[in-house]
Design an enzyme around this catalytic site. Structure first.
Site, PDB file in Angstrom:
ATOM      1  N   LYS A   1       9.050  -7.032  13.666  1.00 49.61           N
ATOM      2  CA  LYS A   1       7.692  -6.548  13.907  1.00 49.61           C
ATOM      3  C   LYS A   1       7.389  -5.449  12.900  1.00 49.61           C
ATOM      4  CE  LYS A   1       8.577  -7.453  18.774  1.00 49.61           C
ATOM      5  NZ  LYS A   1       8.738  -6.866  20.115  1.00 49.61           N
ATOM      6  N   GLY A   2       6.156  -4.981  12.909  1.00 52.19           N
ATOM      7  CA  GLY A   2       5.735  -3.979  11.939  1.00 52.19           C
ATOM      8  C   GLY A   2       6.052  -2.567  12.389  1.00 52.19           C
TER       9      GLY A   2
ATOM     10  N   ILE B  19       0.821  -1.216   0.000  1.00 50.65           N
ATOM     11  CA  ILE B  19       0.000   0.000   0.000  1.00 50.65           C
ATOM     12  C   ILE B  19       0.852   1.263   0.000  1.00 50.65           C
ATOM     13  CG2 ILE B  19      -1.905  -1.197   1.089  1.00 50.65           C
ATOM     14  CD1 ILE B  19      -1.180   0.215   3.723  1.00 50.65           C
ATOM     15  N   GLY B  20       2.147   1.073  -0.238  1.00 53.43           N
ATOM     16  CA  GLY B  20       3.035   2.234  -0.276  1.00 53.43           C
ATOM     17  C   GLY B  20       4.073   2.185   0.828  1.00 53.43           C
TER      18      GLY B  20
ATOM     19  N   SER C 210       0.177  -2.827  11.181  1.00 50.90           N
ATOM     20  CA  SER C 210       1.629  -3.029  11.056  1.00 50.90           C
ATOM     21  C   SER C 210       1.953  -4.506  10.922  1.00 50.90           C
ATOM     22  CB  SER C 210       2.360  -2.464  12.289  1.00 50.90           C
ATOM     23  OG  SER C 210       2.074  -1.102  12.444  1.00 50.90           O
TER      24      SER C 210
ATOM     25  N   GLY D 251       4.541   0.336  10.482  1.00 57.89           N
ATOM     26  CA  GLY D 251       3.668   1.322   9.860  1.00 57.89           C
ATOM     27  C   GLY D 251       3.023   2.273  10.855  1.00 57.89           C
ATOM     28  N   GLU D 252       2.671   1.762  12.015  1.00 59.07           N
ATOM     29  CA  GLU D 252       1.903   2.566  12.955  1.00 59.07           C
ATOM     30  C   GLU D 252       2.695   3.200  14.101  1.00 59.07           C
ATOM     31  OE1 GLU D 252      -0.596  -0.837  13.151  1.00 59.07           O
ATOM     32  OE2 GLU D 252      -2.394   0.333  12.790  1.00 59.07           O
TER      33      GLU D 252
ATOM     34  N   THR E  61       4.794  -7.088   7.012  1.00 61.57           N
ATOM     35  CA  THR E  61       6.148  -7.650   7.058  1.00 61.57           C
ATOM     36  C   THR E  61       6.261  -8.786   8.085  1.00 61.57           C
ATOM     37  OG1 THR E  61       7.130  -5.657   6.179  1.00 61.57           O
ATOM     38  CG2 THR E  61       8.588  -7.090   7.451  1.00 61.57           C
TER      39      THR E  61
END
Ligand code: FES
Ligand code: FES
Lengths: 146, 754
Positions: free
Chosen positions: B696-697, B468-469, B510, B699-700, B513
């Site tokens: 871990k993710g 999603i980018g 998140s 994104g957030e 990955t």
């Protein structure tokens, strides 16, 4: 008089455009230049930026019938060193704003090859990036010549 | 052997139990630190096509005969369609189909907010479709409107039951505390406003529906659309190779997809349904407003003994009540905690998950409260946080926690306080603030990947996930290249098509990955094992002495060193195929992400203008796959968070419930001119208990602490307590006046005492 004659990326086009059609819509839907994005369609975000005679304009609020100059879209800037600079600096997240960013930046560096941070921020402030790639865009423009 | 287990899955802070078939994942984690490819900066593989405008987004899809859709939306905050006549619209030129309430999922007779969709028209052009909306004859019955969340709570009008939580004895601990601080914090409605609006193109080919959609979850769309249409899931093919941002608002299909699918069915033509920017600002979801009444009690040495909170989520007509209470329950060691969280159902547009839903809002309240406690105790805010460091999550051990290392990384930035404050003059006051962050982001099963090695030595990773980018496509390529021992440019990732790859999780929480990454590694290991078996037979060697490095098949003694493409070239048209699956998360452990941000601000005490000048972020998300992409995630989260904090606010007319900020000049998102210096650091320590990656993710986490850190820096600069987001000039000036009054009062008291 619904036909328009345009020069886009050095080639001439004639297309049918109802009166009131925006340049963005004409480019995308009639001529297939979908690299120009529409994100707001009312002149507030910069995603639809193209150049007319080298000057960045918002094609979503430009009437197709009013254009007289030569249009450059992102398709005409595919080999511009800025593309590589954006890629290297990681200035592309979702990428929906990016063509507009590159078109604006290309106009900037054509006029000012070594822009200051203030000049970059001034020229690029009309191009919104919701993903927040701004620091990377700044870096890409500073390093555009490699 | 496949093993069936029951395991827990977390998405955006919500948990569910699921059955899972585990295919054992015997891979050892790589050692900490950069490997050959993983852990080293990699430019995004799909950046050139995105930058050159060649990437085809949903918005760019033009199919032969494609129709365009406009949606009729309720002008009232709460109303029922008494009567509707679509015939006049259908009679107009170019109109090919129309739907009324009940004819597609999402088109309802009862409109619960101004902007709720009730009917739709498809026509040859969008202009024709829009013109036809005006011809629809509709009679509304207006219903009672509730806009105030407190009002909704008093009426027990909830989106879900209130959630109560308690550990220890809050009342008694508070009564025994030496110091008590209370505060009410409010956060405003903010909008995702992805650059690509919500949209889908639906096209029936035979009995299969092709859905091209801007989405964060192609499999979720597939299942939801199949269910709505009553057809098997494999009759819905969902495609999303490129999408222009989601931030949580595109986790599910939305009415535009169902409308396009139904109109496509009726007209037998492809149908595009896209929200306009104005619709995006009214009907596409938001981060809901919150009201948080918080209390903290501490001993005079700084030990936090009691934490309590009443949280109200002003959810809207639909959506869910996110975990605003989570940070209070999880961030600090405190034996006595009591929270209650309400989800108020009101006649406003729907809540949709937005980058760490609940925790962004809850962290603003909690981390401001903690700083106010530090001020009252006259204690260093960083010291106070260290002192109350949590060593378990509600009794559960962490799979890994390196928040203390984050604090260590932050120390040098925190130590700039005196220097920063010294820049202040009569007008501009400078200060430094900090806030910590806790969040999920461990991902979970199931997710799958396939790999294919062709005889030219090139590798494809195939998985039906979406990028999603965030750069997950490149991260997956790095993981496969690392495992397989080939250069990154040999690996391509095929994604974004539910009919062309195995299931992969949604891109939210998140989780991409940490969920898909281990499956990709396992799939790469599967083909590597096969290649080594082939090499062993070809060269008459034992498998255990063979490895693949830098694209070369090598033996331990150095006698064999053969390019991979030469070995697999023997096979001509044969291909080596592998598969991999994501294993379970560690049982009985809390998998969480942590971080801290230190912010420097300048406040103009005459005008109330706030400038963020510098942000230093230190995050702990396990192993970093791509440091270049990771930095971009951190910067992007911080910049979005600065918008939430200083300028973004969806305004609504409190009489009618109509949205006032419907354009991007009214809804003010950060521009390049608003960006501070951002310094970004990672602990980069693999989580030894989490999968074969230990990642871990990301994104957030970066958007979580920024608002509180800015507010705390403002307090440091001016002594003013801001309690509301966004911190507009009005709010800033109000807080400054309040601080002035308090200072004068203290002065009077001390004179009186003398
Ligand atoms: S699409 Fe033209 S300015 Fe936004
Ligand atoms: S890269 Fe997503 S909006 Fe700019």
């Amino acid at each position: 008089m619904s036909d328009v004659l345009l020069t886009v990326n050095g080639q001439s086009y004639s297309a049918y455009a109802p009166v009131g059609m925006s340049l963005a819509q004409l480019l995308r839907e009639e001529l297939g230049f979908t690299g120009t994005k529409i994100a707001c369609n009312e002149g507030h975000c910069g995603a639809c930026t193209v150049q007319i005679d080298g000057v960045p304009v918002l094609s979503c609020i430009t009437l197709a019938h009013n254009v007289t100059g030569e249009i450059t879209t992102i398709e005409g800037l595919r080999d511009h060193p800025l593309i590589e600079a954006f890629v290297e600096a990681d200035a592309v997240q979702c990428g929906f704003c990016t063509p507009g960013q590159v078109v604006s930046a290309a106009a900037l560096v054509a006029a000012t090859p070594d822009p200051t941070v203030d000049q970059i921020r001034h020229q690029m402030a009309g191009n919104i990036c919701r993903c927040g790639t701004y620091p990377r865009i700044e870096e890409a423009i500073q390093k555009w010549r490699g | 052997m496949a093993r069936l287990i029951r395991t827990e899955k977390e998405v955006e802070g919500r948990f569910e139990e699921l059955w899972l078939v585990v295919e054992e994942d015997p891979l050892q984690q790589w050692p900490a630190g950069p490997q050959s490819v993983v852990g080293r900066p990699a430019v995004r593989q799909d950046a050139p096509e995105r930058a050159r405008g060649e990437a085809r987004y949903t918005a760019d899809i033009q199919l032969p005969g494609m129709l365009h859709t406009a949606v009729l939306r309720s002008p009232h905050a709460h109303a029922r369609v008494k009567r509707i006549d679509l015939a006049p619209a259908l009679a107009l030129p170019g109109v090919r189909g129309a739907l009324g309430p009940g004819e597609a999922q999402g088109l309802d007779e009862e409109a619960g907010f101004a902007g709720a969709p009730v009917a739709a028209v498809a026509a040859d052009t969008f202009a024709q479709a829009r013109a036809a909306l005006a011809a629809i004859d509709v009679e509304w019955e207006q219903l009672e409107v509730v806009l105030d969340p407190d009002d909704a709570i008093a009426r027990k009008q909830f989106t879900s039951d209130p959630v109560e939580y308690a550990r220890g004895g809050f009342e008694q601990a508070l009564a025994e505390a030496d110091v008590v601080v209370e505060g009410t914090y409010r956060t405003a409605v903010v909008l995702h406003n992805s650059m690509e609006t919500h949209q889908a193109v639906c096209d029936w080919v035979g009995d299969t529906l092709n859905v091209y959609i801007s989405t964060q979850y192609i499999w979720g769309v597939r299942d939801a659309v199949a269910e709505a249409l009553g057809i098997p899931g494999d009759k819905v093919r969902v495609v999303c190779e490129f999408m222009g941002g989601g931030f949580g608002a595109k986790n599910d299909p939305g009415e535009y997809t169902f409308i396009a699918a139904e109109l496509a069915k009726r007209t037998r033509r492809p149908v595009h349904c896209a929200l306009t920017r104005r619709e995006e600002n009214t009907a596409a979801g938001n981060r809901n407003a919150t009201i948080q009444k918080l209390t903290v009690g501490a001993r005079s040495d700084g030990t936090i003994v009691a934490l309590g909170g009443e949280f109200t989520n002003a959810v809207g007509w639909s959506g869910w009540s996110a975990g605003t209470d989570g940070p209070m329950q999880m961030l600090y060691a405190c034996d006595n905690v009591r929270t209650i969280r309400y989800g108020a159902k009101i006649n406003t547009p729907p809540m949709k998950a937005f980058r760490a839903p609940g925790f962004v809002e809850g962290t603003f309240g909690l981390e401001c409260l903690i700083d106010e406690l530090a001020a009252k105790l006259d204690m260093d805010p960083l010291e106070l946080r260290r002192k109350n460091y949590a060593s378990a999550n509600d009794g559960k051990p962490y799979s890994s926690k390196n928040l203390m290392q984050c604090y260590e990384l932050a120390q040098k930035h925190w130590d700039r306080r005196d220097e920063v404050r010294a820049r202040s003059d009569d007008t501009w006051k400078h200060g430094v603030g900090m806030a910590s962050q806790i969040w999920y982001g461990g991902g979970g099963p199931p997710s799958y990947a396939w790999t294919r090695v062709t005889s030219d030595g090139r590798v494809s990773v195939i998985t039906a996930m979406q990028d999603i980018g965030t750069g997950t496509r490149t991260a997956m390529a790095q993981i496969a290249a690392e495992e397989l021992g080939v250069p990154l440019d040999r690996v391509e990732v095929v994604l974004g098509d539910s009919a062309r790859g195995p299931y992969a999780t949604l891109s939210a929480g998140s989780s991409t990955t940490p969920s898909v990454g281990p499956a990709v590694r396992a799939a790469a290991a599967d083909v590597k094992r096969q290649i080594i078996e082939i090499a062993a037979q070809r060269h008459d060697l034992e498998e255990r002495v063979i490895d693949i490095k830098d694209g070369m098949v090598v033996s331990a003694d150095g006698n064999l060193s053969q390019p991979l493409e030469e070995l697999v070239g023997l096979l001509e048209d044969a291909q080596i195929l592998g598969k991999g699956a994501r294993g379970p998360n560690p049982t009985g452990m809390s998998v969480l992400t942590f971080g801290v941000q230190v912010v420097e601000v300048a406040v103009d005490v005459e005008t109330g203008e706030v400038r963020v000048e510098r942000v230093a972020a230190a995050h702990d998300v396990g192993r970093i796959i791509n440091p270049l992409g990771a930095r971009s995630q951190v910067e992007g989260g911080i910049i979005q968070g600065i918008g939430h904090t200083l300028s973004e606010q969806r305004l609504m007319d409190m009489e009618t419930g109509r949205i006032l900020t419907t354009s991007l000049d009214a809804y003010r998102m950060p521009t390049i001119a608003d960006v501070p210096e951002i310094v970004c650091e990672f602990v980069d320590e693999p989580d030894e208990h989490l999968t074969s990656l230990g990642s871990k993710g990301l994104g957030e986490p970066p958007i979580i602490p920024i608002s509180a850190a800015i507010a705390n820096a403002i307090r440091d600069a001016t002594g003013a307590d801001v309690h509301e987001l966004p911190i507009t000039r009005e709010e800033m000036l109000r807080a400054l006046r309040e601080a002035d009054e308090k200072a004068r009062e203290r002065q009077r008291e001390s004179i009186g005492a003398r």
